[in-house]
Scaffold this motif. Sequence first.
Motif, mmCIF file in Angstrom:
data_model
loop_
_atom_site.group_PDB
_atom_site.id
_atom_site.type_symbol
_atom_site.label_atom_id
_atom_site.label_comp_id
_atom_site.label_asym_id
_atom_site.label_seq_id
_atom_site.Cartn_x
_atom_site.Cartn_y
_atom_site.Cartn_z
ATOM 1 N N GLY A 1 0.821 -1.200 0.000
ATOM 2 C CA GLY A 1 0.000 0.000 0.000
ATOM 3 C C GLY A 1 0.855 1.250 0.000
ATOM 4 N N MET A 2 0.238 2.378 0.275
ATOM 5 C CA MET A 2 0.953 3.653 0.282
ATOM 6 C C MET A 2 1.993 3.708 1.398
ATOM 7 S SD MET A 2 0.263 5.493 -2.247
ATOM 8 C CE MET A 2 1.162 6.909 -1.642
ATOM 9 N N VAL A 3 1.718 3.010 2.511
ATOM 10 C CA VAL A 3 2.677 3.015 3.622
ATOM 11 C C VAL A 3 3.994 2.387 3.182
ATOM 12 C CG1 VAL A 3 3.173 2.089 5.920
ATOM 13 C CG2 VAL A 3 0.892 2.988 5.397
ATOM 14 N N GLU A 4 3.907 1.254 2.476
ATOM 15 C CA GLU A 4 5.113 0.587 2.012
ATOM 16 C C GLU A 4 5.850 1.428 0.961
ATOM 17 O OE1 GLU A 4 2.465 -2.625 3.591
ATOM 18 O OE2 GLU A 4 2.218 -0.833 2.400
ATOM 19 N N VAL A 5 5.091 2.067 0.078
ATOM 20 C CA VAL A 5 5.702 2.932 -0.938
ATOM 21 C C VAL A 5 6.409 4.116 -0.266
ATOM 22 C CG1 VAL A 5 5.243 4.464 -2.890
ATOM 23 C CG2 VAL A 5 4.046 2.268 -2.715
ATOM 24 N N MET A 6 5.741 4.710 0.721
ATOM 25 C CA MET A 6 6.366 5.798 1.471
ATOM 26 C C MET A 6 7.601 5.307 2.211
ATOM 27 S SD MET A 6 6.504 8.942 2.366
ATOM 28 C CE MET A 6 4.921 9.581 1.792
#
Length: 272
Positions: A191-196
């Motif tokens: 998700g966005m957390v992993e991408v961030m």
Amino acid sequence: AASSSLGGATVVAVAVGLALWGGEVMRAVGGFLLLRVASVPLWAFWLLMVSLSVAGYVLDQPDGGATAFFIDNKTRRMIPTTEVDQLRYWLKVALLFFALYIEQSILFQPLEERRRKKDAGDEVAATPVPTREWLCLLCGAAFIGRVLLQMVFWSRSISWVEVFAETGIIIPLSLASLAFGASMRHGAKLGMVEVMGLFLFLVGTFLNVWPEYTRYLWKLDPAHRGHLYTGGLFSVCRHINYFGEVLSFVGFALATGAWWNLWIPIVMGIGL
């Protein structure tokens, strides 16, 4: 009376919740320590490293002026000239690669178990692409590669405690925890957390490596020997390299999808 009963029920509910959560944590920690890498239980490996760290502390005879983790002022002043210095250097290199091997083993151990069951004829659900596992392994490899590169920049000696406590305990324990967290999220979509997290890891790695490289080039000039480098990104922050180190592991922890891995940058920040 009703309010008192409600308060008592709330306390009991919270206590039961904490007990259940604590039980889950203890089971996870127990499962983590019982993991085997190359047929060796991790708890046994770290017990050996703790014993060697204690012996190393006695051999090092540090001056008490610790500056970062296990590196004291005495070590910073020592120039590697002996065969023992070379031994410590290559032991550190070997333990760095073993730490990466530990991470790889934990990350892909569940996949190997599923493959063995499939080969044995057991019915196994389709295995999703281990994207998270590969992402974390690449982060771990980048970290190990960065440390090896920075060892080229160093003109100081390496202590026994640095070899066994930092490279034998702290680094493999951190990578093992990160791998364990990622493996527990096997199959979950990124998700966005992993991408961030990946973005923070890359930025932190740059902030750690680039300032040290520019300082290394500056110190090649004999006229700068014994002087403090305050140029480049060090003009922005005195310890920009340490900030980058912590930031990179905040990103690494987020990339695993296991929030509790944030213990690593927290401990790292306290130690630095």
